[in-house]
Design a protein around this motif. Structure first.
Motif, PDB file in Angstrom:
ATOM      1  N   PHE A  77       0.991  -1.076   0.302  1.00 63.19           N
ATOM      2  CA  PHE A  77      -0.183  -0.080   0.405  1.00 63.19           C
ATOM      3  C   PHE A  77       1.052   1.467  -0.211  1.00 63.19           C
ATOM      4  N   VAL A  78       0.444   2.369  -0.795  1.00 61.73           N
ATOM      5  CA  VAL A  78       1.244   2.964  -0.806  1.00 61.73           C
ATOM      6  C   VAL A  78       0.298   4.125   0.647  1.00 61.73           C
ATOM      7  N   GLU A  79       1.026   4.995   1.417  1.00 63.63           N
ATOM      8  CA  GLU A  79       0.203   6.021   2.215  1.00 63.63           C
ATOM      9  C   GLU A  79      -0.210   7.284   1.556  1.00 63.63           C
ATOM     10  N   GLY A  80      -1.197   7.788   2.013  1.00 64.94           N
ATOM     11  CA  GLY A  80      -1.731   8.694   0.846  1.00 64.94           C
ATOM     12  C   GLY A  80      -2.280   8.578  -0.526  1.00 64.94           C
ATOM     13  N   ARG A  81      -2.600   9.728  -1.278  1.00 65.13           N
ATOM     14  CA  ARG A  81      -2.973   9.418  -2.503  1.00 65.13           C
ATOM     15  C   ARG A  81      -2.393  10.319  -3.452  1.00 65.13           C
TER      16      ARG A  81
END
Length: 144
Positions: A77-81
């Protein structure tokens, strides 16, 4: 012989009122004959494709876009968008390897902007080869 002075000839004038009337009739004609399309009413269900299954390549980075706009790069998962965080995640996944293919695996309900963010992040990370993963026609679920 008639030596009386003739009255001076008047300069011709363009009468604008009939001209405006004609333009208004043309304008009304154009408005009534113009068709307006509404793109929000187009019934589409994305993504699906009728193509043979692509062979797996060892030189690829898989980016998954969830329906709520979250990103997963190679099952992390990538933290933030933000685009910057996604670009950093893509650079970590590339780890100095060249000629990587970024496979965008977006949910059908994902926003268009989320997919554009992945494309922009790949450009920022120096990854120029992109492809989209789709499901076959037989696998596609039909929307009610």
């Amino acid at each position: 012989m008639n030596f009386r002075k003739r009255p001076a000839l008047e300069e011709p004038e363009i009468n604008l009122i009939p001209f405006i009337d004609v333009l208004l009739v043309i304008l009304i004609f154009l408005v009534l004959n113009t068709t307006y399309t509404k793109y929000t009413e187009l019934p589409i269900n994305l993504p699906s494709a009728n193509a043979r299954q692509a062979q797996t390549r060892p030189q690829e980075v898989v980016v998954t876009v969830t329906s709520d706009g979250r990103y997963v790069v190679n099952q992390q998962f990538v933290e933030g968008r933000s685009v910057e965080l996604l670009a950093a995640g893509l650079q970590r996944a590339a780890a100095g390897r060249n000629n990587l293919v970024v496979v965008i695996n977006a949910d059908a309900a994902a926003s268009h902007q989320s997919v554009i963010n992945v494309m922009d992040a790949a450009r920022r990370a120096g990854l120029s080869q992109l492809t989209f993963a789709t499901q076959g026609q037989a696998e596609a679920r039909t929307a009610p």
